[in-house]
Design an enzyme around this catalytic site. Structure first.
Site, short mmCIF file in Angstrom:
data_model
loop_
_atom_site.label_atom_id
_atom_site.label_comp_id
_atom_site.label_asym_id
_atom_site.label_seq_id
_atom_site.Cartn_x
_atom_site.Cartn_y
_atom_site.Cartn_z
N PHE A 174 -53.88 -37.92 23.51
CA PHE A 174 -54.59 -37.13 22.51
C PHE A 174 -53.85 -35.82 22.27
O PHE A 174 -53.00 -35.43 23.04
CB PHE A 174 -56.04 -36.90 22.96
CG PHE A 174 -56.79 -38.19 23.04
CD1 PHE A 174 -57.33 -38.76 21.90
CD2 PHE A 174 -56.91 -38.87 24.24
CE1 PHE A 174 -57.98 -39.98 21.96
CE2 PHE A 174 -57.57 -40.08 24.32
CZ PHE A 174 -58.11 -40.64 23.17
N CYS A 175 -54.20 -35.18 21.17
CA CYS A 175 -53.56 -33.96 20.71
C CYS A 175 -53.34 -33.00 21.88
O CYS A 175 -54.27 -32.80 22.66
CB CYS A 175 -54.43 -33.31 19.65
SG CYS A 175 -53.69 -31.87 18.87
N PRO A 176 -52.16 -32.47 22.03
CA PRO A 176 -51.01 -32.53 21.12
C PRO A 176 -49.96 -33.56 21.52
O PRO A 176 -48.87 -33.57 20.96
CB PRO A 176 -50.42 -31.12 21.25
CG PRO A 176 -50.62 -30.81 22.71
CD PRO A 176 -51.95 -31.45 23.08
#
Length: 81
Positions: free
Chosen positions: A14-16
């Site tokens: 998941f981000c980033p």
């Protein structure tokens, strides 16, 4: 359906992380080659175009697929330089 020279699987990240992984992987490509980034993080829909605009690479498109219980995103990025 778009064709890519290289695929990068970022599913489960998941981000980033998908963007960080994309940044590292695209350095291995030659200008003009296309990278397909697989992700199950919906944030990639906004993050990848923003990253391309910042870095100068070309966002060719984004495809969405339903895979069992997950939605999978495929971002296609062309290395420009």
């Amino acid at each position: 359906m778009m064709q890519a020279d290289v695929k990068l699987d970022t599913i489960g990240y998941f981000c980033p992380m998908p963007i960080i992984m994309t940044s590292k992987k695209i350095k291995e490509l030659l200008p003009g080659q296309v990278l397909e980034v697989l992700s199950d993080d919906e944030g990639i829909k906004k993050d990848m175009p923003a990253w391309c605009q910042t870095t100068g690479h070309e966002m060719l498109g984004l495809e969405e697929e339903q895979n069992q219980s997950k939605r999978i995103y495929k971002a296609f990025v062309k290395k420009t330089k």
